[in-house]
Design a protein around this motif. Sequence first.
Motif, PDB file in Angstrom:
ATOM      1  N   ARG A  56       0.835  -1.200   0.000  1.00  0.00           N
ATOM      2  CA  ARG A  56       0.000   0.000   0.000  1.00  0.00           C
ATOM      3  C   ARG A  56       0.875   1.257   0.000  1.00  0.00           C
ATOM      4  NH1 ARG A  56      -3.548  -1.403   4.283  1.00  0.00           N
ATOM      5  NH2 ARG A  56      -2.278  -0.143   5.663  1.00  0.00           N
ATOM      6  N   LEU A  57       1.938   1.224   0.828  1.00  0.00           N
ATOM      7  CA  LEU A  57       2.855   2.364   0.874  1.00  0.00           C
ATOM      8  C   LEU A  57       3.537   2.566  -0.474  1.00  0.00           C
ATOM      9  CD1 LEU A  57       4.547   1.904   4.377  1.00  0.00           C
ATOM     10  CD2 LEU A  57       3.271   3.911   3.605  1.00  0.00           C
ATOM     11  N   ALA A  58       3.990   1.481  -1.072  1.00  0.00           N
ATOM     12  CA  ALA A  58       4.681   1.565  -2.361  1.00  0.00           C
ATOM     13  C   ALA A  58       3.747   2.144  -3.427  1.00  0.00           C
ATOM     14  CB  ALA A  58       5.183   0.188  -2.777  1.00  0.00           C
ATOM     15  N   ASN A  59       2.491   1.690  -3.423  1.00  0.00           N
ATOM     16  CA  ASN A  59       1.523   2.209  -4.393  1.00  0.00           C
ATOM     17  C   ASN A  59       1.274   3.697  -4.183  1.00  0.00           C
ATOM     18  OD1 ASN A  59       1.273  -0.370  -5.336  1.00  0.00           O
ATOM     19  ND2 ASN A  59      -0.704  -0.769  -4.341  1.00  0.00           N
ATOM     20  N   ARG A  60       1.189   4.083  -2.933  1.00  0.00           N
ATOM     21  CA  ARG A  60       0.926   5.487  -2.616  1.00  0.00           C
ATOM     22  C   ARG A  60       2.087   6.367  -3.108  1.00  0.00           C
ATOM     23  NH1 ARG A  60      -2.690   9.445  -2.288  1.00  0.00           N
ATOM     24  NH2 ARG A  60      -2.089  11.033  -0.794  1.00  0.00           N
ATOM     25  N   ILE A  61       3.312   5.919  -2.902  1.00  0.00           N
ATOM     26  CA  ILE A  61       4.479   6.688  -3.361  1.00  0.00           C
ATOM     27  C   ILE A  61       4.438   6.819  -4.886  1.00  0.00           C
ATOM     28  CG2 ILE A  61       7.013   6.700  -3.544  1.00  0.00           C
ATOM     29  CD1 ILE A  61       7.027   5.314  -0.746  1.00  0.00           C
ATOM     30  N   GLU A  62       4.150   5.715  -5.567  1.00  0.00           N
ATOM     31  CA  GLU A  62       4.016   5.757  -7.031  1.00  0.00           C
ATOM     32  C   GLU A  62       2.989   6.806  -7.447  1.00  0.00           C
ATOM     33  OE1 GLU A  62       5.253   4.514  -9.781  1.00  0.00           O
ATOM     34  OE2 GLU A  62       6.841   3.416  -8.727  1.00  0.00           O
ATOM     35  N   TYR A  63       1.859   6.800  -6.741  1.00  0.00           N
ATOM     36  CA  TYR A  63       0.780   7.734  -7.077  1.00  0.00           C
ATOM     37  C   TYR A  63       1.222   9.184  -6.859  1.00  0.00           C
ATOM     38  CZ  TYR A  63      -3.672  10.206  -6.940  1.00  0.00           C
ATOM     39  OH  TYR A  63      -4.683  11.100  -7.173  1.00  0.00           O
ATOM     40  N   LEU A  64       1.855   9.465  -5.720  1.00  0.00           N
ATOM     41  CA  LEU A  64       2.272  10.841  -5.421  1.00  0.00           C
ATOM     42  C   LEU A  64       3.272  11.357  -6.457  1.00  0.00           C
ATOM     43  CD1 LEU A  64       2.714  10.526  -1.536  1.00  0.00           C
ATOM     44  CD2 LEU A  64       0.985  11.901  -2.725  1.00  0.00           C
ATOM     45  N   PHE A  65       4.078  10.429  -6.996  1.00  0.00           N
ATOM     46  CA  PHE A  65       5.102  10.813  -7.978  1.00  0.00           C
ATOM     47  C   PHE A  65       4.628  10.568  -9.412  1.00  0.00           C
ATOM     48  CE2 PHE A  65       7.811  10.733  -4.266  1.00  0.00           C
ATOM     49  CZ  PHE A  65       8.761  11.717  -4.534  1.00  0.00           C
ATOM     50  N   ARG A  66       3.306  10.479  -9.640  1.00  0.00           N
ATOM     51  CA  ARG A  66       2.803  10.072 -10.954  1.00  0.00           C
ATOM     52  C   ARG A  66       3.165  11.039 -12.065  1.00  0.00           C
ATOM     53  NH1 ARG A  66      -0.930  12.203  -7.836  1.00  0.00           N
ATOM     54  NH2 ARG A  66      -2.701  13.463  -8.531  1.00  0.00           N
ATOM     55  N   ALA A  67       3.487  12.308 -11.715  1.00  0.00           N
ATOM     56  CA  ALA A  67       3.816  13.272 -12.765  1.00  0.00           C
ATOM     57  C   ALA A  67       5.328  13.480 -12.890  1.00  0.00           C
ATOM     58  CB  ALA A  67       3.129  14.608 -12.480  1.00  0.00           C
ATOM     59  N   ALA A  68       6.124  12.642 -12.235  1.00  0.00           N
ATOM     60  CA  ALA A  68       7.571  12.885 -12.180  1.00  0.00           C
ATOM     61  C   ALA A  68       8.241  12.725 -13.547  1.00  0.00           C
ATOM     62  CB  ALA A  68       8.218  11.958 -11.157  1.00  0.00           C
ATOM     63  N   GLY A  69       7.709  11.846 -14.403  1.00  0.00           N
ATOM     64  CA  GLY A  69       8.291  11.666 -15.734  1.00  0.00           C
ATOM     65  C   GLY A  69       9.768  11.332 -15.655  1.00  0.00           C
ATOM     66  N   ASP A  70      10.582  12.032 -16.471  1.00  0.00           N
ATOM     67  CA  ASP A  70      12.018  11.734 -16.450  1.00  0.00           C
ATOM     68  C   ASP A  70      12.790  12.818 -15.708  1.00  0.00           C
ATOM     69  OD1 ASP A  70      11.687  13.753 -18.209  1.00  0.00           O
ATOM     70  OD2 ASP A  70      12.567  12.729 -19.947  1.00  0.00           O
ATOM     71  N   ASN A  71      12.123  13.505 -14.807  1.00  0.00           N
ATOM     72  CA  ASN A  71      12.793  14.509 -13.971  1.00  0.00           C
ATOM     73  C   ASN A  71      13.710  13.781 -12.975  1.00  0.00           C
ATOM     74  OD1 ASN A  71      13.306  16.204 -11.650  1.00  0.00           O
ATOM     75  ND2 ASN A  71      11.721  17.611 -12.406  1.00  0.00           N
TER      76      ASN A  71
END
Lengths: 285, 107
Positions: free
Chosen positions: B73-88
């Motif tokens: 759940r934590l891993a999914n949440r981190i992915e979601y929070l960073f969903r717009a990170a792209g190649d930054n």
Amino acid sequence: MTLPPAMALDAATVVNGVAGLPSLPANALEVIHTLDDEAADTAAIVRKIAGDQALVTRLLRVANSSFYGLSGRVNSIQDALVVLGLRSVRMLAMAATLGRDLGGMAAPGFAFRSFWRNSVGTAIGARILARRLHLNEESAFVAGLLHDIGQLALATCFPNHFAAVEAYRQQFDCHFVDAERAILNLDHALVGKLLAERWQFPSHLCDAIGLHHGPDHGESSGLAAVVHVADAMVHALDLVGDATDMVPRIVPAYWKAVGFSWHDSQVVLQDLEDQFTGMGDLLTD
Amino acid sequence: MSETNCTLPLAEATPGTILALDLLDTYGALLLPAGTVLSEALLASLAQRGIEQIVVCDTSPGDETESAARRQRLANRIEYLFRAAGDNIAMRELQSQITSYRLGRPS
């Protein structure tokens, strides 16, 4: 996308709009203006804090929280000064009063709770980063507290514009600043800077607010960089408490300016989260 | 590094969760000390008091499945929070720091 031109804002319109906002109370402004004053009069500060019972109660609650490991032993402002130090007491007082004042200023529909959680978290993070970089910790803390003041001003003075930005953000699931730039042709960093100037904040604070989403025409600021990175950390740690939150875009120049090792990052994140938990009582009424 | 503590919305806490920090009410009075194992009844009474989130020990010993579910759940949440990170690159670095912080350094 073709924009409704009526939604675009320019600096002059913003300056006129925010003129309707009440100024910050004299107490808060005085702290802001004595930020760099190493010799600020302790007795005067204590007198001022002691005159505000609601503030005293909040301060003692924080000083007695388990974070400081002194549960139940801090009974007075003088005790708090000994335990926490003058600078920390001043910063806590600042956060507590500003939270109250800005909360009273915000438009009814504005998600003030998330806004203030992010502000307090960014203040704590900016202070931690400032200490590492030998910048003024108190300035960094206050810059963190106030960095998004432009969002609050937009929501309060231009509610229709703000609603359009929010709708755009939801529709495209994009960064808030990108939605602002698309709809308003400016962003809350600029609005915040204009408001800070109107409130006659020191120029380094105006700059930090204005540049917190990135340098402008080559202009940069160390204070803006620590606020920028701290802001990203607070979102990344999920401290904002918003289900649809998104980590803001990090500007490489700022990331490099703050730069730390992997190991240091773990220490900073832990410190930030611990202090945020300790300050939790400042976030609730 | 901090696989020990995490902040959890009260609604997501399950019986058996262990409080990592003293839980205080808004007046600073101690409600429950750190180390308390939360029961169904305690969770209900915290909800009644309007407590919204608690800091808990992340690993509940002897309950591997639940721990794995929480990590996911934590891993999914981190992915979601960073969903717009792209190649930054800076954002990917922060994401990896946060992931290590929440879930431990990948071996």
